[in-house]
Motif scaffolding. Structure first.
Motif, PDB file in Angstrom:
ATOM      1  N   UNK A  17       0.797  -1.109  -0.184  1.00 33.71           N
ATOM      2  CA  UNK A  17      -0.585  -0.268   0.095  1.00 33.71           C
ATOM      3  C   UNK A  17       0.959   0.908   0.112  1.00 33.71           C
ATOM      4  N   UNK A  18       1.429   1.061   1.111  1.00 30.52           N
ATOM      5  CA  UNK A  18       2.947   3.064   0.866  1.00 30.52           C
ATOM      6  C   UNK A  18       3.482   3.121  -0.321  1.00 30.52           C
TER       7      UNK A  18
ATOM      8  N   UNK B  99     -10.487 -11.216  -2.716  1.00 30.84           N
ATOM      9  CA  UNK B  99     -10.241 -13.147  -1.580  1.00 30.84           C
ATOM     10  C   UNK B  99     -11.631 -13.951  -2.591  1.00 30.84           C
ATOM     11  N   UNK B 100     -13.156 -13.086  -2.207  1.00 30.35           N
ATOM     12  CA  UNK B 100     -14.547 -13.353  -1.550  1.00 30.35           C
ATOM     13  C   UNK B 100     -14.298 -13.059  -3.239  1.00 30.35           C
ATOM     14  N   UNK B 101     -14.799 -12.981  -4.229  1.00 33.08           N
ATOM     15  CA  UNK B 101     -15.075 -13.387  -6.052  1.00 33.08           C
ATOM     16  C   UNK B 101     -15.305 -14.761  -6.234  1.00 33.08           C
TER      17      UNK B 101
ATOM     18  N   UNK C  75      -6.768 -15.444  -3.187  1.00 34.39           N
ATOM     19  CA  UNK C  75      -6.041 -14.517  -3.985  1.00 34.39           C
ATOM     20  C   UNK C  75      -4.625 -14.058  -2.759  1.00 34.39           C
ATOM     21  N   UNK C  76      -4.923 -13.471  -1.747  1.00 33.95           N
ATOM     22  CA  UNK C  76      -4.180 -13.639  -0.661  1.00 33.95           C
ATOM     23  C   UNK C  76      -4.079 -13.683   0.992  1.00 33.95           C
TER      24      UNK C  76
ATOM     25  N   UNK D  61      -6.539  -3.081   2.043  1.00 35.96           N
ATOM     26  CA  UNK D  61      -6.877  -4.865   2.234  1.00 35.96           C
ATOM     27  C   UNK D  61      -8.095  -4.640   1.799  1.00 35.96           C
ATOM     28  N   UNK D  62      -9.085  -3.966   1.461  1.00 37.46           N
ATOM     29  CA  UNK D  62     -10.294  -4.128   0.649  1.00 37.46           C
ATOM     30  C   UNK D  62     -10.720  -4.282  -0.306  1.00 37.46           C
TER      31      UNK D  62
END
Length: 118
Positions: free
Chosen positions: A37-38, A55-57, A62-63, A48-49
């Motif tokens: 992110x940085x 991940x939920x798709x 994925x992570x 994170x979102x």
């Protein structure tokens, strides 16, 4: 100059596009979500979102979180995350290669950026 920004929209309406692909690349290269992110000048929560939405798709993460050691806990791309990123980049390159002539034709007729828009 014209460019194509490819966004893949899944049946669930979840998407993967240039921003999420760049975030996956940043994680692959930088490691933890905070470092990724940085490096993108993005706040942790937004990163994170985006990762959580990927991940939920899919039926495979994925992570994933990795347990901490001396450096603390973190997250890393799964083998599916690496595959997803590679497939997205391959799609992007294929579309760009196929569209080169059409992009050039469209760009040739476009007004310069400083021209007024209607």
């Amino acid at each position: 100059m014209a460019t194509i920004r490819l966004s893949v929209v899944l049946a669930s309406e979840a998407r993967i596009g240039p921003g999420k692909a760049a975030l996956l690349e940043s994680m692959r290269d930088s490691g933890p979500i905070s470092a990724a992110a940085r490096s993108m000048a993005m706040d942790y929560k937004r990163a994170w979102t985006r990762l959580d939405s990927m991940n939920t798709a899919f039926d495979t993460p994925v992570v994933v979180a990795v347990p901490g050691g001396t450096r603390g806990s973190g997250a890393q791309l799964t083998s599916f995350g690496i595959e997803l990123l590679a497939r997205y980049r391959r799609l992007e390159a294929t579309v760009a290669a196929l569209a080169t002539d059409d992009l050039a034709a469209i760009a040739a007729r476009a007004l310069p950026e400083s021209s007024p828009k209607v």
